[in-house]
Design a protein around this motif. Sequence first.
Motif, PDB file in Angstrom:
ATOM      1  N   LEU A  66      -4.782   5.244  -1.664  1.00 53.75           N
ATOM      2  CA  LEU A  66      -3.355   5.327  -1.983  1.00 53.75           C
ATOM      3  C   LEU A  66      -2.529   4.930  -0.769  1.00 53.75           C
ATOM      4  CD1 LEU A  66      -3.097   8.530  -4.180  1.00 53.75           C
ATOM      5  CD2 LEU A  66      -3.260   6.133  -4.856  1.00 53.75           C
ATOM      6  N   ASN A  67      -1.379   4.378  -1.053  1.00 48.87           N
ATOM      7  CA  ASN A  67      -0.452   3.927  -0.025  1.00 48.87           C
ATOM      8  C   ASN A  67       0.954   4.089  -0.592  1.00 48.87           C
ATOM      9  OD1 ASN A  67       1.253   1.668   1.341  1.00 48.87           O
ATOM     10  ND2 ASN A  67      -0.550   1.914   2.655  1.00 48.87           N
ATOM     11  N   PRO A  68       1.934   4.427   0.232  1.00 48.34           N
ATOM     12  CA  PRO A  68       3.306   4.597  -0.274  1.00 48.34           C
ATOM     13  C   PRO A  68       3.863   3.375  -1.008  1.00 48.34           C
ATOM     14  CG  PRO A  68       3.145   5.469   1.952  1.00 48.34           C
ATOM     15  CD  PRO A  68       1.833   4.791   1.652  1.00 48.34           C
ATOM     16  N   VAL A  69       3.285   2.208  -0.799  1.00 50.19           N
ATOM     17  CA  VAL A  69       3.776   1.017  -1.486  1.00 50.19           C
ATOM     18  C   VAL A  69       3.632   1.160  -3.010  1.00 50.19           C
ATOM     19  CG1 VAL A  69       1.658  -0.397  -1.455  1.00 50.19           C
ATOM     20  CG2 VAL A  69       3.874  -1.509  -1.266  1.00 50.19           C
ATOM     21  N   TRP A  70       2.713   2.005  -3.491  1.00 50.26           N
ATOM     22  CA  TRP A  70       2.494   2.181  -4.925  1.00 50.26           C
ATOM     23  C   TRP A  70       3.289   3.351  -5.504  1.00 50.26           C
ATOM     24  CZ3 TRP A  70       0.882  -2.254  -4.835  1.00 50.26           C
ATOM     25  CH2 TRP A  70      -0.170  -2.698  -4.049  1.00 50.26           C
TER      26      TRP A  70
END
Length: 162
Positions: A66-70
């Motif tokens: 997971l990454n904040p971009v999603w």
Amino acid sequence: MKETLQQLLNNCIEKGSEEELSALAHVLKGFEKKIDHNLPQFIDGLLHLERKIDQEKKICEITVPLNPVWNNALGIVHGGITATLLDTVMGTAIHAILPEGYGAVTNQLNIHYIAPGIGDTLKCKAEIIHHGNKTVVISGEAFRSDGRKIAHATGTFFIIKK
């Protein structure tokens, strides 16, 4: 094209916050992975997909970091990303059992969102329920890194000749 891309990157690097630069690095690493490993789809690299397929059991599993971009505005994984992951794992499971020269496309996808997508990773699993001559019915589940199920899906895919 290279000059335009370089200008875009320079502008983002110059103006971006640490969080934005981290998100940009994540996306660029995904593109690099797609190129270096000659992945068949951009989405594989963008989402940093890791796949496991058991053709005998008709099961597929994918894991993504997971990454904040999603994330959506609430700081949790956007439902559309979860839907994309479920559609991808289900389609991958189906493609793994089809004969050469055939593919499958999503006809219907039904998702029940159960809990917020948070944590370090999402793991999605799919299992074929019915394999007919023209359609495949499949179920999928998405789990966050603490093991909690965040979504349950069912889908119908049309089998098509490529």
